[in-house]
Design a protein around this motif. Sequence first.
Motif, PDB file in Angstrom:
ATOM      1  N   GLN A  66      -1.663  -9.067   0.688  1.00 14.01           N
ATOM      2  CA  GLN A  66      -2.450  -7.842   0.514  1.00 14.01           C
ATOM      3  C   GLN A  66      -1.515  -6.714   0.937  1.00 14.01           C
ATOM      4  N   ASP A  67      -1.186  -5.880  -0.053  1.00 15.14           N
ATOM      5  CA  ASP A  67      -0.127  -4.891   0.125  1.00 15.14           C
ATOM      6  C   ASP A  67      -0.356  -4.027   1.360  1.00 15.14           C
ATOM      7  N   GLY A  68       0.644  -3.965   2.211  1.00 16.16           N
ATOM      8  CA  GLY A  68       0.561  -3.112   3.400  1.00 16.16           C
ATOM      9  C   GLY A  68      -0.138  -3.789   4.579  1.00 16.16           C
ATOM     10  N   GLU A  69      -0.830  -4.887   4.318  1.00 18.29           N
ATOM     11  CA  GLU A  69      -1.570  -5.591   5.355  1.00 18.29           C
ATOM     12  C   GLU A  69      -0.720  -6.701   5.974  1.00 18.29           C
ATOM     13  N   ASN A  70      -0.421  -7.683   5.109  1.00 13.78           N
ATOM     14  CA  ASN A  70       0.332  -8.846   5.603  1.00 13.78           C
ATOM     15  C   ASN A  70       1.638  -9.028   4.829  1.00 13.78           C
ATOM     16  N   GLY A  71       2.141  -7.939   4.249  1.00 15.83           N
ATOM     17  CA  GLY A  71       3.375  -7.974   3.473  1.00 15.83           C
ATOM     18  C   GLY A  71       3.374  -6.777   2.544  1.00 15.83           C
ATOM     19  N   TYR A  72       4.410  -6.684   1.709  1.00 10.39           N
ATOM     20  CA  TYR A  72       4.436  -5.595   0.733  1.00 10.39           C
ATOM     21  C   TYR A  72       4.610  -6.149  -0.672  1.00 10.39           C
ATOM     22  N   LEU A  73       3.929  -5.498  -1.608  1.00 13.10           N
ATOM     23  CA  LEU A  73       4.100  -5.842  -3.021  1.00 13.10           C
ATOM     24  C   LEU A  73       4.834  -4.704  -3.710  1.00 13.10           C
ATOM     25  N   ALA A  74       5.647  -5.050  -4.710  1.00 11.97           N
ATOM     26  CA  ALA A  74       6.266  -4.024  -5.551  1.00 11.97           C
ATOM     27  C   ALA A  74       6.246  -4.543  -6.982  1.00 11.97           C
ATOM     28  N   GLU A  75       6.235  -3.614  -7.933  1.00 12.59           N
ATOM     29  CA  GLU A  75       6.280  -4.067  -9.331  1.00 12.59           C
ATOM     30  C   GLU A  75       7.664  -4.665  -9.585  1.00 12.59           C
ATOM     31  N   PRO A  76       7.732  -5.720 -10.399  1.00 14.25           N
ATOM     32  CA  PRO A  76       9.002  -6.442 -10.518  1.00 14.25           C
ATOM     33  C   PRO A  76      10.159  -5.599 -11.072  1.00 14.25           C
ATOM     34  N   ASP A  77       9.861  -4.537 -11.847  1.00  8.42           N
ATOM     35  CA  ASP A  77      10.984  -3.731 -12.370  1.00  8.42           C
ATOM     36  C   ASP A  77      11.316  -2.545 -11.450  1.00  8.42           C
ATOM     37  N   ASP A  78      10.646  -2.440 -10.336  1.00  6.29           N
ATOM     38  CA  ASP A  78      10.812  -1.282  -9.464  1.00  6.29           C
ATOM     39  C   ASP A  78      11.805  -1.574  -8.335  1.00  6.29           C
ATOM     40  N   ILE A  79      13.087  -1.579  -8.697  1.00  8.84           N
ATOM     41  CA  ILE A  79      14.132  -1.916  -7.725  1.00  8.84           C
ATOM     42  C   ILE A  79      14.095  -0.945  -6.540  1.00  8.84           C
ATOM     43  N   ARG A  80      13.927   0.336  -6.869  1.00 10.59           N
ATOM     44  CA  ARG A  80      13.882   1.357  -5.815  1.00 10.59           C
ATOM     45  C   ARG A  80      12.703   1.086  -4.862  1.00 10.59           C
ATOM     46  N   GLY A  81      11.559   0.745  -5.447  1.00 10.99           N
ATOM     47  CA  GLY A  81      10.364   0.467  -4.643  1.00 10.99           C
ATOM     48  C   GLY A  81      10.599  -0.711  -3.701  1.00 10.99           C
ATOM     49  N   PHE A  82      11.236  -1.745  -4.220  1.00  9.03           N
ATOM     50  CA  PHE A  82      11.578  -2.900  -3.371  1.00  9.03           C
ATOM     51  C   PHE A  82      12.467  -2.443  -2.221  1.00  9.03           C
ATOM     52  N   ALA A  83      13.524  -1.704  -2.584  1.00  5.19           N
ATOM     53  CA  ALA A  83      14.508  -1.302  -1.573  1.00  5.19           C
ATOM     54  C   ALA A  83      13.834  -0.442  -0.496  1.00  5.19           C
ATOM     55  N   ASP A  84      12.983   0.495  -0.917  1.00  9.67           N
ATOM     56  CA  ASP A  84      12.326   1.377   0.069  1.00  9.67           C
ATOM     57  C   ASP A  84      11.488   0.577   1.055  1.00  9.67           C
ATOM     58  N   ARG A  85      10.793  -0.420   0.539  1.00 11.31           N
ATOM     59  CA  ARG A  85       9.950  -1.217   1.436  1.00 11.31           C
ATOM     60  C   ARG A  85      10.804  -2.044   2.397  1.00 11.31           C
ATOM     61  N   VAL A  86      11.902  -2.582   1.879  1.00 13.13           N
ATOM     62  CA  VAL A  86      12.787  -3.368   2.756  1.00 13.13           C
ATOM     63  C   VAL A  86      13.369  -2.444   3.838  1.00 13.13           C
ATOM     64  N   ILE A  87      13.818  -1.263   3.429  1.00 10.24           N
ATOM     65  CA  ILE A  87      14.403  -0.319   4.390  1.00 10.24           C
ATOM     66  C   ILE A  87      13.360   0.045   5.452  1.00 10.24           C
ATOM     67  N   HIS A  88      12.156   0.329   4.992  1.00 17.51           N
ATOM     68  CA  HIS A  88      11.070   0.683   5.910  1.00 17.51           C
ATOM     69  C   HIS A  88      10.881  -0.414   6.970  1.00 17.51           C
ATOM     70  N   LEU A  89      10.882  -1.659   6.526  1.00 13.91           N
ATOM     71  CA  LEU A  89      10.672  -2.760   7.474  1.00 13.91           C
ATOM     72  C   LEU A  89      11.863  -2.897   8.425  1.00 13.91           C
ATOM     73  N   LEU A  90      13.073  -2.714   7.881  1.00 11.88           N
ATOM     74  CA  LEU A  90      14.257  -2.843   8.742  1.00 11.88           C
ATOM     75  C   LEU A  90      14.276  -1.737   9.802  1.00 11.88           C
ATOM     76  N   LYS A  91      13.756  -0.564   9.425  1.00 11.54           N
ATOM     77  CA  LYS A  91      13.791   0.562  10.371  1.00 11.54           C
ATOM     78  C   LYS A  91      12.589   0.579  11.314  1.00 11.54           C
ATOM     79  N   ASN A  92      11.581  -0.200  11.021  1.00  9.48           N
ATOM     80  CA  ASN A  92      10.358  -0.207  11.845  1.00  9.48           C
ATOM     81  C   ASN A  92       9.992  -1.615  12.295  1.00  9.48           C
ATOM     82  N   PRO A  93      10.751  -2.135  13.246  1.00 10.86           N
ATOM     83  CA  PRO A  93      10.509  -3.521  13.656  1.00 10.86           C
ATOM     84  C   PRO A  93       9.092  -3.770  14.201  1.00 10.86           C
ATOM     85  N   ASP A  94       8.483  -2.747  14.806  1.00 13.25           N
ATOM     86  CA  ASP A  94       7.122  -2.961  15.319  1.00 13.25           C
ATOM     87  C   ASP A  94       6.151  -3.221  14.187  1.00 13.25           C
ATOM     88  N   LYS A  95       6.280  -2.398  13.161  1.00 13.40           N
ATOM     89  CA  LYS A  95       5.435  -2.561  11.973  1.00 13.40           C
ATOM     90  C   LYS A  95       5.701  -3.939  11.350  1.00 13.40           C
TER      91      LYS A  95
END
Length: 406
Positions: free
Chosen positions: A338-367
Amino acid sequence: MRFLNDYRDIVGDKVISDIIKAARPLYGKRVIHINSTFYGGGVAEMLTSLVPLMNDVGLDAGWRIIRGAPEFFSITKKFHNALQGDEIHLTDIKKRLYKEINEDFAYYTHINHDAVVIHDPQPLPLINFYKKRQPWIWRGHIDLSHPNPELWKFLTNFILKYDVTIVSHEKYKNDLPMEYKIIHPAIDPLSNKNHDMSATEIREHLEKFQVPNEKPMITQISRFDKWKDPLGVLEIYKLVKKEVDCRLILCGSMAPDDPEGIEIYQEVQQRAANLIESGDVTLLTLESNFLVNALQRASSVVIQKSLREGFGLTVTEAMWKKTPVVASNVGGIPLQIQDGENGYLAEPDDIRGFADRVIHLLKNPDKAGKIGERAHESVRQNFLITRILQDYLDLFNDLLVAKNGR
Ligand code: UDP
């Protein structure tokens, strides 16, 4: 060897007691599972745990593999791709060879069980070569929502003879006038791939397989298969790396029933040559459950950038380990995340969207930690192997046990 009772601390008393109750009318019933590989891929993974548990609760359950020459697996891989929507050149030769290998198997394999469970398309035609004296169940593990129509028509010749088709998602039910059942796949929390590991064990396993571990690690664990889009993962990594210094691990063992693995691997190897050389990207092809376990635990983020995904056990496995997952919004993945709850979803062609979510997680270890905790709990409730056992017992009860008053 694991027994049902071993799962009690994880799943609770009620789950165990319900399974025991459901198994009671099925004591001694002989059930045979047939698929095409003992290892590599989610089906083998589940059968490895499920078959012993079925025996433990009183059934006589067995597991056999269909033997096939390389050209058979090359054809069935084309079928696999076309069932997920690819084009296929469906020649008579392909159809004949597909049926012949199944016919050969039938000559030297007796089936006199109370129920037969056939997994995926490889052994699907077996039903043509036996006198049917028991329920036959076809369990399709892949995304069947948009099969190539010509191939589907051909395979329907066999599927219609089955009593029940099991799929992983409501959307994979096709228009066949037959009984469908939905069973979500699941993982075994006590297997070598998923059991707890101490920090020392994790480090030792990574060292043994020479996986560098002094920088944050993002990982995709998947067969080298075009539907898993390893090249797309590479593109995500390049964007992430611009903002956070990290490593990418692509780990994919070579399943014997997947002849395209080597080709895709070589393509990734070429495309990532510089990054491999600099130590930023590591490709692994070893078959080791301990390694997968350690990687899923040591990674800061697990990616699953599938273009199609029947269910995605690799997602479940990482979630169980409390590692945050960023995965494609395709197939069975949104059943788990469930997006934002227990993980993140991105559309498969949205490379930027994937990268942003990964970066967000790497920068916010508490989250990331909170998401990981919720991921673990959602797997505990929905996607553990004991649930599949219960689902199969319910199905066998429906098919094999006469009901009074009906
Ligand atoms: N797997 C593995 N080693 C690898 C890659 C994958 O053991 O190098 C396992 C993975 O841990 C998971 C299964 O193969 O248990 C893959 O299942 P999934 O449903 O994700 O995809 P499939 O391969 O069945 O399409």
